[in-house]
Write an enzyme that holds these catalytic residues in place. Structure first.
Site, PDB file in Angstrom:
ATOM      1  N   PRO A  66       0.844  -1.190   0.000  1.00 33.40           N
ATOM      2  CA  PRO A  66       0.000   0.000   0.000  1.00 33.40           C
ATOM      3  C   PRO A  66       0.885   1.247   0.000  1.00 33.40           C
ATOM      4  CG  PRO A  66      -0.197  -1.206   2.084  1.00 33.40           C
ATOM      5  CD  PRO A  66       0.669  -2.003   1.196  1.00 33.40           C
ATOM      6  N   HIS A  67       0.529   2.192  -0.844  1.00 33.62           N
ATOM      7  CA  HIS A  67       1.360   3.388  -0.954  1.00 33.62           C
ATOM      8  C   HIS A  67       0.539   4.570  -1.440  1.00 33.62           C
ATOM      9  CE1 HIS A  67       1.502   1.483  -4.934  1.00 33.62           C
ATOM     10  NE2 HIS A  67       1.627   2.708  -5.417  1.00 33.62           N
ATOM     11  N   GLY A  68       1.117   5.743  -1.271  1.00 32.72           N
ATOM     12  CA  GLY A  68       0.476   6.961  -1.742  1.00 32.72           C
ATOM     13  C   GLY A  68       1.376   8.154  -1.519  1.00 32.72           C
TER      14      GLY A  68
END
Length: 153
Positions: A66-68
């Site tokens: 998960p990334h952003g």
């Protein structure tokens, strides 16, 4: 850039208790907020949930990243977690995710963000490394495995 330039042993969760995507991401945000009191878990979650809407960050082989990107952040943030039970993360292979790297980058840092994602992918490409991470007894041992493998790349 090495992962251990960003990741500390305090940012490793050896036994994630969350059973869903959102719960796991929130659990992985906690050590980041603990180390950076100016961050708000709600804002981090907003960034991650928005990214997940574009497509799952559960890739395959029991891995999710998960990334952003976050406005106002001045440094790349990284945490790691392991779920022995596995979590349905809508992975491309349809299998549960067990190993998680959570990456949050400043909104203006495409290069650093992509380098971190590429490095994580190279690290977790190895079946042997994934197995070692799954068999590790605690967060310290997990961190030491990541640290020793970080030297290889």
């Amino acid at each position: 850039m090495k992962l251990t330039d960003i990741l500390t042993a305090d940012q490793v969760v050896a036994d994630l208790s969350g059973r869903g995507k959102r719960a796991v991401m929130e659990e992985l945000c906690r050590p980041l907020v603990a180390g950076h009191p100016q961050l708000e878990i709600g804002k981090l979650m907003e960034v991650l949930v928005e990214r997940e809407k574009l497509g799952s960050t559960g890739i395959a082989d029991g891995i999710a990243i998960p990334h952003g990107k976050m406005v106002g952040l001045d440094t790349l943030l990284l945490s790691f977690g392991r779920s022995r039970a596995g979590v349905d993360f809508d992975s491309l292979d349809g299998k549960p995710a067990h190993l998680f790297f959570l990456v949050v980058a400043p909104d203006n840092s495409a290069g650093t963000h992509l380098k971190a994602l590429a490095r994580i992918s190279r690290l977790l490409k190895s079946n042997a490394v994934r197995q070692q991470l799954m068999e590790a007894t605690d967060a310290r041992e997990i961190y030491e495995i990541i640290e020793s493998q970080d030297e290889e790349f």
